[in-house]
Write a protein that holds these residues in place. Structure first.
Motif, short mmCIF file in Angstrom:
data_model
loop_
_atom_site.label_atom_id
_atom_site.label_comp_id
_atom_site.label_asym_id
_atom_site.label_seq_id
_atom_site.Cartn_x
_atom_site.Cartn_y
_atom_site.Cartn_z
N ASN A 1 0.83 -1.22 0.00
CA ASN A 1 0.00 0.00 0.00
C ASN A 1 0.86 1.26 0.00
N LYS A 2 1.91 1.20 0.81
CA LYS A 2 2.83 2.35 0.89
C LYS A 2 3.43 2.62 -0.50
N ILE A 3 3.88 1.55 -1.15
CA ILE A 3 4.49 1.72 -2.48
C ILE A 3 3.48 2.32 -3.45
N LYS A 4 2.25 1.80 -3.39
CA LYS A 4 1.21 2.30 -4.30
C LYS A 4 1.01 3.79 -4.12
N VAL A 5 0.86 4.22 -2.86
CA VAL A 5 0.61 5.64 -2.56
C VAL A 5 1.77 6.50 -3.03
N LEU A 6 2.98 6.08 -2.65
CA LEU A 6 4.16 6.91 -2.94
C LEU A 6 4.46 6.98 -4.43
N THR A 7 4.36 5.84 -5.11
CA THR A 7 4.68 5.87 -6.56
C THR A 7 3.62 6.67 -7.33
N ALA A 8 2.38 6.60 -6.87
CA ALA A 8 1.33 7.39 -7.53
C ALA A 8 1.59 8.88 -7.29
N ALA A 9 1.96 9.22 -6.07
CA ALA A 9 2.18 10.63 -5.73
C ALA A 9 3.36 11.22 -6.51
N HIS A 10 4.39 10.42 -6.72
CA HIS A 10 5.60 10.94 -7.37
C HIS A 10 5.70 10.52 -8.83
N LYS A 11 4.62 9.94 -9.34
CA LYS A 11 4.56 9.52 -10.77
C LYS A 11 5.74 8.61 -11.14
N ILE A 12 5.92 7.61 -10.34
CA ILE A 12 7.03 6.65 -10.58
C ILE A 12 6.45 5.38 -11.21
N THR A 13 7.10 4.93 -12.25
CA THR A 13 6.69 3.66 -12.88
C THR A 13 7.27 2.50 -12.07
N THR A 14 6.42 1.57 -11.69
CA THR A 14 6.90 0.45 -10.87
C THR A 14 6.97 -0.82 -11.73
N ILE A 15 8.06 -1.55 -11.57
CA ILE A 15 8.16 -2.86 -12.23
C ILE A 15 8.50 -3.89 -11.16
N LEU A 16 7.54 -4.75 -10.89
CA LEU A 16 7.71 -5.75 -9.83
C LEU A 16 7.96 -7.11 -10.46
N VAL A 17 9.02 -7.77 -9.99
CA VAL A 17 9.28 -9.14 -10.41
C VAL A 17 8.87 -10.05 -9.27
N SER A 18 8.06 -11.05 -9.55
CA SER A 18 7.61 -11.94 -8.48
C SER A 18 7.15 -13.28 -9.03
N HIS A 19 7.13 -14.28 -8.15
CA HIS A 19 6.55 -15.57 -8.54
C HIS A 19 5.18 -15.72 -7.86
N ASP A 20 4.77 -14.66 -7.13
CA ASP A 20 3.56 -14.74 -6.34
C ASP A 20 2.45 -13.88 -6.97
N PRO A 21 1.42 -14.52 -7.53
CA PRO A 21 0.36 -13.74 -8.19
C PRO A 21 -0.34 -12.78 -7.22
N PHE A 22 -0.36 -13.13 -5.91
CA PHE A 22 -1.01 -12.23 -4.95
C PHE A 22 -0.30 -10.88 -4.91
N GLU A 23 1.04 -10.93 -4.83
CA GLU A 23 1.82 -9.68 -4.78
C GLU A 23 1.58 -8.87 -6.05
N VAL A 24 1.63 -9.57 -7.17
CA VAL A 24 1.47 -8.88 -8.46
C VAL A 24 0.07 -8.28 -8.56
N SER A 25 -0.94 -9.07 -8.14
CA SER A 25 -2.31 -8.57 -8.24
C SER A 25 -2.54 -7.37 -7.33
N SER A 26 -1.83 -7.32 -6.21
CA SER A 26 -2.03 -6.20 -5.27
C SER A 26 -1.40 -4.91 -5.79
N LEU A 27 -0.37 -5.02 -6.58
CA LEU A 27 0.38 -3.81 -6.94
C LEU A 27 0.27 -3.42 -8.42
#
Lengths: 250, 516
Positions: A178-204
């Protein structure tokens, strides 16, 4: 020069000791969105992220970042430090002999405002009160926030996350995401998450690239792929959610 | 333009080239000696060498017997230490390490004193049996330490699984099998250390290969015979080292860092009791009784004047040789560790090289320096003929010790540290100064102090190449042993032992308090 902003990969391949880890990867990652690279362990997703970051060169292929050629055929044209990117590593890569504040400040280089920026970044991640502590004196969640603070302090255009949530419990994981979502949205940062967990990917992430055995299998909007994809990881996740839903419904 | 921190993670030929350069420095004195020996081959020399061969075989057998005893006892002690919690666990380990921190010559003094008691001790502590015991004393802690290091590769869950299936005896069997290869390599290294140490044999009055080399060099003044004998000794140790390495194979890499969570020692009623009994018996046989052998003669009123004269004559050179050797060893060791990095091929090449260098007799390097000293121009005297020669020769012989620590540091360092530095634009220099140097400082200091202790305890190299009048304390003890009163020799030995123990304790505390 290429036509789009963001990352553009053209036929990127990487071989380690005779084994092809990435084969002919071509894709576009547009800015101002959150992207997920999802795949099973050993599928080559972390290697892809490191190549995009400029930490290692592709053996073949080209990488463009914001219309600039940054890597090609065994060479890094633009070093990682000049790509306006930051990265949170799986093991967080916190330097154990430096305090939280020093960890962030060292990453800011010769910036005159380094001290102020470091404290600001620590505050953003709600750990400014831990500035004088060493990484070993912080809990797992606090270390995660520190790694995030260090990554955000440099005001990057792209934030690369290499499976940084493994080993965290669900509550802390949710808080950090949630923190990452808020901060990256506020600062217009493109996020690229690498994961093997669909839950993490679906959340972000809104958009995902599915990768298996070094090749891109599918890519697109997360919601659409969740409904239609035959990718085993996503299918298992979908079945899991479905049974959970049925269970709750009674 | 500054260098990138990514250099630390990049492969490249420079790593192998660097390793080769260090190996060249280490083997150069031996090659010089080989050159000398090859020029002097004659039928007369061969006749004289024929007499040396049986002595060499006898020496190897004696040392291997001591190493076998140390392997049997040290392996079990290391396993007990890793798996079980018991009272005075660390104290026992500290005691076991004492013998290796002082010159083996001191233990010969102690054995001579114990041999004068009637009955069992007179048999156990005299002649070849005494030499075997000294070899076991020196080798025991090396075996125990490599067993402990190897066992850190076992995870807690692996041990629990064996515990549930086969009980404690099964677990000990499995751990012994797992730790055997590096422990056997350590036992061989201990045997090589003793094979090249002239002090104990001369102190006990028995003839060994290395004592014969000293006789050829110092009494017969036959440098070429000494060189050939030295090469024969080196050939045998190298052969045995290669055998040990082949047997151990890649498992000797266990001496380096592993990433798995180590097994935790736990309390187990019967096994902990067994561990205490076993450790007590070992410390009695290998540490306490030999210590008593030094203590009893030292109890008489000390001759302060003789002690202070000897100390004032030798302390300066003891410190100079020890500090100079430790500095040389630390610099070479850290260079080697840096070149080894984390790549399997460079790590394996480095470990093989280090084991080979450590298994070469110290006398080989020392005689190489003597030979070079006779061939080089006068301006090079300060390197080959002065006190500096002792520092360099000892440093070259001992650098595998800090090198293993350095290799451990560089392989444990997460790759992501350099990646993070690169992403944030931190230059290699800044990364080295702000992050790596402070973290490596404990490893550097520990390597330095261990090399300091080992070089201070050396008599072989100093005996061969020290300039006239520049003796260190162990050599002074060696020189006065035959004529001075037994009490004076024992008191000097005890003084050395107390100082070395304090330094060793400091090293231990430093290592245990490291923040990584």
């Amino acid at each position: 020069m290429k036509g789009i902003k963001g990352f553009e990969l053209e036929n990127v391949s990487r071989v380690y000791g005779g084994k092809t880890v990435l084969r002919d990867i071509s894709c576009r990652i547009e800015p101002n969105a959150s992207w997920g690279i999802l795949g099973p362990s050993g599928s080559g997703k972390s290697t892809l992220l490191r190549i995009m970051a400029g930490l290692e060169p592709p053996d073949q292929g080209k990488i463009f970042l914001d219309k600039r050629l940054v890597s090609r055929d065994g060479a890094i044209e633009v070093p990682a430090s000049k790509r306006q990117i930051s990265m949170v590593f799986q093991d967080l890569a916190l330097w154990p002999n430096l305090t939280a504040e020093e960890n962030v400040r060292l990453g800011l280089g010769k910036d005159k405002d380094a001290a102020r920026k470091a404290m600001e970044s620590l505050s953003m991640c709600s750990i400014s009160h831990l500035a004088k502590r060493y990484p070993a004196q912080l809990s797992g969640g606090e270390q995660q926030r520190l790694a995030l603070a260090r990554a955000l302090a440099a005001r990057p255009a792209y934030l690369l996350l290499d499976e940084p949530f493994s080993g965290l419990d669900m509550e802390i994981k949710s808080n950090i995401i949630n923190k990452i979502k808020v901060l990256t949205a506020a600062h217009k940062i493109t996020t690229i998450l690498v994961s093997h967990d669909p839950f993490e990917v679906s959340s972000l992430c809104r958009r995902i690239i599915l990768i298996d055995q070094g090749e891109i299998v599918e890519s697109g909007d997360f919601k659409t792929l969740m409904q239609n994809s035959k990718f085993p990881l996503l299918r298992a996740f979908r079945d899991c959610l479905h049974s959970l839903h049925m269970e709750i419904k009674g | 333009m500054s260098l990138s921190a990514l250099v630390l993670e990049r492969p490249g030929r420079w790593r192998m080239t660097g390793l080769l350069s260090v190996a060249c420095i280490a083997f150069l004195p031996a090659v010089a000696l080989l050159h000398a020996a090859m020029q002097s081959v004659s039928s007369d020399l061969f006749t004289r060498l024929q007499g040396f061969f049986p002595l060499l075989v006898k020496s190897i057998l004696i040392c291997l017997s001591g190493a076998a005893l140390a392997l049997a006892l040290g392996l079990l002690a290391g396993i007990f230490y890793t798996l079980y919690e018991y009272p005075a666990r660390k104290l026992f380990m500290f005691l076991f390490f004492l013998p290796v921190m002082v010159p083996p010559l001191l233990w010969a003094v102690s054995m001579n004193s114990l041999a004068s008691f009637p009955g069992f001790t007179s048999f156990l502590y005299s002649g070849r049996t005494a030499f075997i015991l000294i070899t076991a004393m020196v080798t025991f802690p090396l075996v125990a330490a490599s067993t402990i290091a190897a066992c850190s590769g076992l995870s807690a869950s692996q041990c629990d699984a064996v515990r549930m299936a086969q009980g404690e005896s099964g677990l000990i069997r499995l751990t012994a099998r797992f730790a055997m290869p590096p422990a056997a390599v350590a036992a061989c290294l201990g045997a090589f250390l003793m094979l090249s140490s002239p002090g104990p044999a001369m102190g006990l009055g028995i003839k060994t290969a290395v004592s014969e080399i000293l006789v050829s060099f110092s009494a017969l003044y036959d440098m070429r015979l000494a060189a050939l004998q030295c090469l024969m000794l080196s050939g045998s140790t190298l052969f045995l080292a290669i055998l040990a390495l082949t047997a151990a194979g890649r498992r000797s890499m266990e001496l380096l860092a592993t990433s798995s969570r180590p097994v935790q020692a736990s309390y187990h009623r019967s096994m902990s009791a067994a561990a205490i009994l076993f450790n007590s018996a070992c410390s009695l046989l290998l540490v306490l009784l030999p210590l008593a052998g030094l203590l009893f003669p030292a109890l008489s009123r000390p001759d302060m004047q003789a002690i202070s004269t000897t100390l004032s004559r030798t302390w300066g050179y003891t410190m100079f040789y020890a500090a100079g050797s430790a500095t040389t060893a630390t610099i070479l060791g850290f260079m080697t560790g840096f070149f080894m990095g984390r790549r399997p091929d460079t790590r394996l090449a480095g470990m093989v090289c280090l084991l080979l260098i450590f298994s070469l007799p110290a006398a080989l390097t020392a005689l190489g320096f003597v030979y070079a000293g006779t061939r080089t121009p006068a301006w090079a005297d300060f390197i080959f003929r002065g006190p500096m020669a002792v520092c360099l020769a000892q440093g070259i012989h001992l650098f595998p010790v800090p090198a293993v620590l350095a290799a451990r540091f560089f392989s444990q360092m997460p790759q992501s540290w350099s990646f993070a530095a690169e992403i944030h634009g931190i230059s290699l220099g800044k990364f080295l100064i702000r992050v790596l140097a402070p973290l490596a400082s404990v490893f550097i200091m520990t390597g330095f102090l261990l090399a300091l202790l080992l070089s201070a305890a050396d008599t072989g190299t100093v005996l061969l190449i020290h300039p006239p009048g520049a003796q260190n304390l162990p050599l002074a003890i060696f020189t006065i042993m035959a004529n001075a009163p037994e009490s004076l020799v024992a008191q000097l030995c005890l003084l050395y032992l107390v100082s070395a123990s304090a330094l060793f304790f400091l090293t231990y505390k430093l290592w245990m308090n490291r923040r990584t």
